[in-house]
Enzyme design. Structure first.
Site, mmCIF file in Angstrom:
data_model
loop_
_atom_site.group_PDB
_atom_site.id
_atom_site.type_symbol
_atom_site.label_atom_id
_atom_site.label_comp_id
_atom_site.label_asym_id
_atom_site.label_seq_id
_atom_site.Cartn_x
_atom_site.Cartn_y
_atom_site.Cartn_z
ATOM 1 N N HIS A 20 8.530 4.565 6.310
ATOM 2 C CA HIS A 20 8.048 3.782 7.552
ATOM 3 C C HIS A 20 9.082 3.927 8.682
ATOM 4 O O HIS A 20 8.553 4.131 9.970
ATOM 5 C CB HIS A 20 8.064 2.191 7.351
ATOM 6 C CG HIS A 20 7.125 1.496 6.126
ATOM 7 N ND1 HIS A 20 7.499 0.936 5.246
ATOM 8 C CD2 HIS A 20 5.747 1.981 6.098
ATOM 9 C CE1 HIS A 20 6.719 0.645 4.212
ATOM 10 N NE2 HIS A 20 5.607 1.096 4.783
ATOM 11 N N LYS A 44 -3.064 -8.773 -0.760
ATOM 12 C CA LYS A 44 -1.857 -8.430 -1.698
ATOM 13 C C LYS A 44 -1.089 -9.706 -1.556
ATOM 14 O O LYS A 44 -1.137 -10.695 -0.714
ATOM 15 C CB LYS A 44 -0.833 -7.276 -0.867
ATOM 16 C CG LYS A 44 -1.767 -5.938 -0.917
ATOM 17 C CD LYS A 44 -0.810 -4.993 0.055
ATOM 18 C CE LYS A 44 -1.172 -3.522 -0.174
ATOM 19 N NZ LYS A 44 -0.267 -2.591 0.620
ATOM 20 N N ARG A 93 0.607 10.503 4.312
ATOM 21 C CA ARG A 93 1.527 11.073 3.312
ATOM 22 C C ARG A 93 0.992 11.977 2.476
ATOM 23 O O ARG A 93 1.772 13.070 2.432
ATOM 24 C CB ARG A 93 2.269 10.010 2.461
ATOM 25 C CG ARG A 93 3.154 8.868 3.208
ATOM 26 C CD ARG A 93 3.392 7.787 2.459
ATOM 27 N NE ARG A 93 1.955 7.065 2.244
ATOM 28 C CZ ARG A 93 1.945 5.875 1.453
ATOM 29 N NH1 ARG A 93 2.591 5.632 0.730
ATOM 30 N NH2 ARG A 93 0.608 5.539 1.479
ATOM 31 N N SER A 131 5.972 1.271 -0.988
ATOM 32 C CA SER A 131 6.591 0.022 -1.157
ATOM 33 C C SER A 131 6.762 -0.607 -2.490
ATOM 34 O O SER A 131 7.675 -1.296 -3.032
ATOM 35 C CB SER A 131 6.310 -1.314 -0.363
ATOM 36 O OG SER A 131 6.435 -0.660 1.097
HETATM 37 N N1 COA Z 1 6.161 5.576 4.053
HETATM 38 C C1 COA Z 1 6.442 4.885 2.963
HETATM 39 N N2 COA Z 1 5.425 4.179 2.471
HETATM 40 C C2 COA Z 1 4.368 3.909 3.170
HETATM 41 C C3 COA Z 1 4.306 4.848 4.602
HETATM 42 C C4 COA Z 1 4.986 5.559 4.858
HETATM 43 N N3 COA Z 1 5.149 6.282 5.988
HETATM 44 N N4 COA Z 1 3.003 4.602 4.960
HETATM 45 C C5 COA Z 1 2.258 3.557 4.245
HETATM 46 N N5 COA Z 1 3.201 3.496 3.056
HETATM 47 C C6 COA Z 1 2.602 2.538 1.819
HETATM 48 C C7 COA Z 1 3.311 1.389 2.089
HETATM 49 O O1 COA Z 1 4.320 0.902 1.720
HETATM 50 C C8 COA Z 1 2.140 0.363 1.159
HETATM 51 O O2 COA Z 1 2.627 0.443 -0.019
HETATM 52 P P1 COA Z 1 2.276 -0.368 -1.300
HETATM 53 O O3 COA Z 1 0.566 -0.794 -1.346
HETATM 54 O O4 COA Z 1 2.700 -0.106 -2.378
HETATM 55 O O5 COA Z 1 2.802 -1.717 -0.857
HETATM 56 C C9 COA Z 1 1.060 1.431 1.187
HETATM 57 O O6 COA Z 1 1.532 2.669 1.668
HETATM 58 C C10 COA Z 1 -0.240 0.806 2.137
HETATM 59 O O7 COA Z 1 0.194 0.843 3.234
HETATM 60 P P2 COA Z 1 0.382 -0.079 4.560
HETATM 61 O O8 COA Z 1 0.482 0.755 5.913
HETATM 62 O O9 COA Z 1 1.175 -1.192 4.288
HETATM 63 O O10 COA Z 1 -1.219 -0.638 4.640
HETATM 64 P P3 COA Z 1 -1.995 -1.511 3.985
HETATM 65 O O11 COA Z 1 -3.256 -0.803 3.353
HETATM 66 O O12 COA Z 1 -1.274 -2.470 3.149
HETATM 67 O O13 COA Z 1 -2.521 -2.409 5.092
HETATM 68 C C11 COA Z 1 -3.875 -2.639 7.452
HETATM 69 C C12 COA Z 1 -3.620 -1.747 6.214
HETATM 70 C C13 COA Z 1 -2.682 -3.845 7.477
HETATM 71 C C14 COA Z 1 -3.573 -1.787 8.546
HETATM 72 C C15 COA Z 1 -5.247 -3.170 7.223
HETATM 73 O O14 COA Z 1 -5.400 -3.727 6.094
HETATM 74 C C16 COA Z 1 -5.626 -3.943 8.332
HETATM 75 O O15 COA Z 1 -5.682 -3.462 9.509
HETATM 76 N N6 COA Z 1 -5.794 -5.356 8.172
HETATM 77 C C17 COA Z 1 -6.331 -6.028 9.224
HETATM 78 C C18 COA Z 1 -7.803 -6.506 8.861
HETATM 79 C C19 COA Z 1 -8.710 -5.450 9.699
HETATM 80 O O16 COA Z 1 -8.918 -5.375 10.821
HETATM 81 N N7 COA Z 1 -9.714 -4.907 8.877
HETATM 82 C C20 COA Z 1 -10.415 -4.033 9.053
HETATM 83 C C21 COA Z 1 -9.691 -2.696 9.084
HETATM 84 S S1 COA Z 1 -10.922 -1.204 9.128
#
Ligand code: COA
Length: 163
Positions: A20, A44, A93, A131
């Site tokens: 990140h 989550k 990634r 993560s």
């Molecule tokens: N390096 C390391 N790990 C990374 C990374 C990076 N550069 N980029 C992403 N990851 C990992 C994260 O650690 C996470 O790991 P985990 O699932 O093991 O905990 C995983 O990839 C998912 O990444 P994250 O960026 O946290 O995305 P998410 O899927 O949890 O959340 C949101 C995405 C919050 C952006 C999305 O759900 C959202 O916008 N929610 C709001 C509601 C909304 O508007 N919904 C409509 C969307 S169309």
């Protein structure tokens, strides 16, 4: 004068990893302001509370003067509009990220055509990192020194002791 470009970098950050931070570093060089924002209403069950996740993000991004830490609930595009952000930053990634990111980015574009999602690739050494992996390694006392900053390691250790 040209309007400043505000980008948001949303995620769960449970906890923030070096992958990140790599993305935050790249985004801070591209945009005038970067708001790293912790998503609260996600499907989550995070290990760290939102305050803890924000605290860790603040600690590890101290040196970036144009990076702010925040949190949000509700739709990401509404948060973007409220903060006058024209860019959503997401990390890509590996190919496995693509389908989910593609769907999210096109949905967000449909909802808010003026907000553009930009994908940044972290350094290849972080392409397999997430993560959950860090949380699992830490739980079983594995070596996570190459994956997260020292302050995150410390907080993970504290969590382990509470278990
Ligand atoms: N390096 C390391 N790990 C990374 C990374 C990076 N550069 N980029 C992403 N990851 C990992 C994260 O650690 C996470 O790991 P985990 O699932 O093991 O905990 C995983 O990839 C998912 O990444 P994250 O960026 O946290 O995305 P998410 O899927 O949890 O959340 C949101 C995405 C919050 C952006 C999305 O759900 C959202 O916008 N929610 C709001 C509601 C909304 O508007 N919904 C409509 C969307 S169309």
């Amino acid at each position: 004068m040209k309007n400043k470009i505000i980008a948001i970098y949303p995620g769960t950050f449970d906890p923030v990893t070096n992958g990140h931070i790599d993305i935050i570093d790249r985004a801070s060089q591209l945009f005038d302001e970067v708001i790293v924002t912790v998503a609260l209403n996600i499907n989550k069950t995070p290990l760290f509370s939102s305050d803890e996740r924000k605290f860790l993000l603040k600690e590890v991004t101290k040196k970036y003067k144009n990076v702010k830490i925040d949190s949000f609930s509700g739709l990401l595009v509404d948060y973007a509009k409220k903060n006058k952000a024209s860019v959503i930053v997401r990390g890509l990634r590996a190919v496995s990220d693509f389908e989910y990111e593609f769907q999210m980015s096109l949905t967000n574009r449909k909802l808010a055509p003026k907000v553009t999602t930009i994908f940044l690739m972290p350094n290849e050494k972080y392409t397999y990192l997430n993560s959950s992996l860090v949380r699992e390694l830490s739980k079983f006392n594995g070596d996570i020194s190459g994956f997260v900053p020292a302050i995150v390691r410390k907080k993970l250790k504290e969590k382990r002791k509470k278990d």
